[in-house]
Scaffold this motif. Structure first.
Motif, PDB file in Angstrom:
ATOM      1  N   TYR A 249       0.834  -1.205   0.000  1.00 29.06           N
ATOM      2  CA  TYR A 249       0.000   0.000   0.000  1.00 29.06           C
ATOM      3  C   TYR A 249       0.869   1.254   0.000  1.00 29.06           C
ATOM      4  O   TYR A 249       0.599   2.217  -0.730  1.00 29.06           O
ATOM      5  CB  TYR A 249      -0.929  -0.010   1.209  1.00 29.06           C
ATOM      6  N   ALA A 250       1.932   1.245   0.814  1.00 29.58           N
ATOM      7  CA  ALA A 250       2.841   2.390   0.860  1.00 29.58           C
ATOM      8  C   ALA A 250       3.571   2.563  -0.471  1.00 29.58           C
ATOM      9  O   ALA A 250       3.846   3.683  -0.902  1.00 29.58           O
ATOM     10  CB  ALA A 250       3.842   2.221   2.000  1.00 29.58           C
ATOM     11  N   MET A 251       3.902   1.450  -1.125  1.00 31.36           N
ATOM     12  CA  MET A 251       4.596   1.532  -2.417  1.00 31.36           C
ATOM     13  C   MET A 251       3.762   2.264  -3.454  1.00 31.36           C
ATOM     14  O   MET A 251       4.299   2.990  -4.309  1.00 31.36           O
ATOM     15  CB  MET A 251       4.933   0.126  -2.918  1.00 31.36           C
ATOM     16  N   LEU A 252       2.451   2.078  -3.410  1.00 31.44           N
ATOM     17  CA  LEU A 252       1.567   2.753  -4.352  1.00 31.44           C
ATOM     18  C   LEU A 252       1.039   4.081  -3.811  1.00 31.44           C
ATOM     19  O   LEU A 252       0.366   4.821  -4.532  1.00 31.44           O
ATOM     20  CB  LEU A 252       0.383   1.851  -4.710  1.00 31.44           C
ATOM     21  N   GLY A 253       1.342   4.365  -2.552  1.00 35.45           N
ATOM     22  CA  GLY A 253       0.889   5.619  -1.958  1.00 35.45           C
ATOM     23  C   GLY A 253      -0.603   5.670  -1.722  1.00 35.45           C
ATOM     24  O   GLY A 253      -1.221   6.739  -1.845  1.00 35.45           O
ATOM     25  N   VAL A 254      -1.203   4.524  -1.372  1.00 38.61           N
ATOM     26  CA  VAL A 254      -2.645   4.465  -1.115  1.00 38.61           C
ATOM     27  C   VAL A 254      -2.892   3.898   0.277  1.00 38.61           C
ATOM     28  O   VAL A 254      -2.007   3.264   0.869  1.00 38.61           O
ATOM     29  CB  VAL A 254      -3.374   3.596  -2.168  1.00 38.61           C
ATOM     30  N   GLU A 255      -4.092   4.107   0.778  1.00 38.54           N
ATOM     31  CA  GLU A 255      -4.480   3.581   2.074  1.00 38.54           C
ATOM     32  C   GLU A 255      -4.918   2.122   1.939  1.00 38.54           C
ATOM     33  O   GLU A 255      -5.371   1.699   0.857  1.00 38.54           O
ATOM     34  CB  GLU A 255      -5.618   4.407   2.674  1.00 38.54           C
ATOM     35  N   PRO A 256      -4.826   1.322   3.015  1.00 32.09           N
ATOM     36  CA  PRO A 256      -5.305  -0.071   2.959  1.00 32.09           C
ATOM     37  C   PRO A 256      -6.786  -0.193   2.638  1.00 32.09           C
ATOM     38  O   PRO A 256      -7.249  -1.249   2.213  1.00 32.09           O
ATOM     39  CB  PRO A 256      -4.995  -0.593   4.375  1.00 32.09           C
ATOM     40  N   THR A 257      -7.515   0.907   2.795  1.00 27.89           N
ATOM     41  CA  THR A 257      -8.955   0.872   2.502  1.00 27.89           C
ATOM     42  C   THR A 257      -9.266   1.325   1.074  1.00 27.89           C
ATOM     43  O   THR A 257     -10.437   1.425   0.701  1.00 27.89           O
ATOM     44  CB  THR A 257      -9.697   1.780   3.495  1.00 27.89           C
ATOM     45  N   ALA A 258      -8.225   1.609   0.282  1.00 31.26           N
ATOM     46  CA  ALA A 258      -8.431   2.136  -1.067  1.00 31.26           C
ATOM     47  C   ALA A 258      -9.215   1.147  -1.928  1.00 31.26           C
ATOM     48  O   ALA A 258      -9.030  -0.070  -1.822  1.00 31.26           O
ATOM     49  CB  ALA A 258      -7.084   2.445  -1.718  1.00 31.26           C
ATOM     50  N   ASP A 259     -10.085   1.684  -2.804  1.00 29.32           N
ATOM     51  CA  ASP A 259     -10.856   0.811  -3.683  1.00 29.32           C
ATOM     52  C   ASP A 259     -10.034   0.461  -4.926  1.00 29.32           C
ATOM     53  O   ASP A 259      -8.922   0.956  -5.131  1.00 29.32           O
ATOM     54  CB  ASP A 259     -12.185   1.451  -4.061  1.00 29.32           C
ATOM     55  N   GLU A 260     -10.618  -0.399  -5.766  1.00 29.77           N
ATOM     56  CA  GLU A 260      -9.898  -0.908  -6.937  1.00 29.77           C
ATOM     57  C   GLU A 260      -9.501   0.215  -7.895  1.00 29.77           C
ATOM     58  O   GLU A 260      -8.401   0.216  -8.439  1.00 29.77           O
ATOM     59  CB  GLU A 260     -10.792  -1.931  -7.651  1.00 29.77           C
TER      60      GLU A 260
ATOM     61  N   LEU B 247      -2.055  -6.027  -5.175  1.00 30.67           N
ATOM     62  CA  LEU B 247      -3.244  -5.252  -4.823  1.00 30.67           C
ATOM     63  C   LEU B 247      -4.235  -5.148  -5.972  1.00 30.67           C
ATOM     64  O   LEU B 247      -5.418  -4.852  -5.745  1.00 30.67           O
ATOM     65  CB  LEU B 247      -2.828  -3.850  -4.363  1.00 30.67           C
ATOM     66  N   GLY B 248      -3.767  -5.377  -7.196  1.00 27.27           N
ATOM     67  CA  GLY B 248      -4.677  -5.337  -8.335  1.00 27.27           C
ATOM     68  C   GLY B 248      -5.488  -6.601  -8.510  1.00 27.27           C
ATOM     69  O   GLY B 248      -6.380  -6.668  -9.341  1.00 27.27           O
ATOM     70  N   SER B 249      -5.163  -7.608  -7.713  1.00 24.17           N
ATOM     71  CA  SER B 249      -5.907  -8.872  -7.747  1.00 24.17           C
ATOM     72  C   SER B 249      -6.661  -9.019  -6.435  1.00 24.17           C
ATOM     73  O   SER B 249      -6.064  -8.988  -5.356  1.00 24.17           O
ATOM     74  CB  SER B 249      -4.936 -10.044  -7.938  1.00 24.17           C
ATOM     75  N   ALA B 250      -7.966  -9.184  -6.535  1.00 25.95           N
ATOM     76  CA  ALA B 250      -8.780  -9.302  -5.317  1.00 25.95           C
ATOM     77  C   ALA B 250      -8.345 -10.497  -4.485  1.00 25.95           C
ATOM     78  O   ALA B 250      -8.313 -10.428  -3.242  1.00 25.95           O
ATOM     79  CB  ALA B 250     -10.256  -9.423  -5.691  1.00 25.95           C
TER      80      ALA B 250
END
Length: 313
Positions: A7-18, A56-59
């Motif tokens: 999540y940190a690598m992409l700069g998004v929160e763990p709750t981020a949507d797809e 993260l791109g795979s559910a």
């Protein structure tokens, strides 16, 4: 191996949507793509972004990764829980990128398509690092020192547990501040029959109330009465190995250093020295009789300690 925070690598929160995850990936992949960015480190950053999006791109992979996040934190050493098995197949960005991903990724999701047993291969346990306080006196000769520490491990259900351990560690003579001692096989246990990690002890010399350390030399401040500095004296001075007698020459000055050979700390080449720094200390407030004696001394000496100062015109 090191735990990866995707999540940190992409700069998004763990709750981020797809959608948020995909947008972040596309932006960063374009920014760091080797064909677009020739700066040092850009290619490695691009690989990290691709690896993060592969998960993260795979559910399915994201769900598995989220389960593992309870066992590790970014930058810390990580061990896959015993019995961990991938629930889903491989695919996605990994196939297009060529599979150049980290050991962390491969230990969880397999090294290549169809590699379902990778995570169950024997793996070496993580190394443990501890700071070990050592008193100056303990560096003079080889001795043993008990230590207690905790080993991270997993139970039969894959839950993380802490195992207390005690050891009697042999501290070599002459050990220095910041030195590292390796105890092979005393780290965390291996996984699936792998060898245990090592225990590393980082030596920290405990500050001493009397001695200051300068490499392998020691310094001690020696208080002197005014008459001891003026007339000379033979006094007792503490060392790490016991008290010794030190001769103070007449007319000694405050700040003067006297070398006491071989009374410092040990090293590989021998033993350092102890330096006695003299400090003239006035007695407590004197009575009338002592005051008269100080007055007589002043008048008889005729001494001006500031005579070297230039007089203003």
């Amino acid at each position: 191996m090191e735990f990866k925070d995707y999540y940190a690598m992409l700069g998004v929160e763990p709750t981020a949507d797809e959608k948020t995850i995909k947008t972040a990936y596309r932006r960063l992949a374009r920014k760091y793509h080797p064909d677009m960015n020739k700066e040092a480190g850009a290619e490695n950053r691009f690989k990290e972004v691709a690896e993060a999006y592969e998960v993260l791109g795979s559910a399915e992979k994201r769900a598995e990764y989220d389960q593992l996040r309870q066992y590790g934190r970014a930058g810390e050493q990580f061990e896959v829980p015993p019995g961990w098995q991938r629930a889903h197949g491989f695919g996605g960005a990994h196939e297009h990128f060529g599979g150049d991903f980290s050991d962390f990724f491969e230990s969880i999701f397999g090294g290549r398509p169809g590699s379902h047993q990778h995570a169950r291969a024997p793996r070496r346990g993580r190394d443990i690092e501890l700071e070990l306080p050592v008193f100056l006196e303990e560096t003079l000769g080889e001795h043993s020192k008990p230590i207690d520490y905790v080993l991270p491990s997993f139970d039969e259900h894959g839950q993380r547990i802490n195992q207390p351990r005690s050891l009697n560690v042999k501290i070599p003579a002459g050990v220095a501040n910041g030195e590292r001692i390796r105890l092979k096989g005393q780290g965390a246990p291996g996984v699936n029959g792998g060898p245990s990690g090592d225990l590393y002890l980082f030596i920290r010399l405990v500050p001493h109330p009397l001695f200051d350390v300068d490499g392998h030399d020691l310094t001690i401040t020696v208080p002197l009465a005014p008459w001891e500095a003026a007339l000379g004296a033979r006094i007792e001075v503490p060392t790490l190995s016991g008290r010794i007698h030190l001769s103070i020459p007449p007319d000694s000055q405050s700040g003067q250093r006297l070398r006491i050979k071989g009374k410092g700390l040990k090293d590989k080449h021998g033993v350092g020295d102890l330096y006695a720094v003299l400090k003239v200390v006035m007695p407590p407030r004197s009575d009338e009789h002592l005051h008269k004696l100080w007055t007589q001394l002043r008048d008889a000496a005729g001494f001006d300690p500031r005579s070297q100062w230039s007089n203003p015109e």
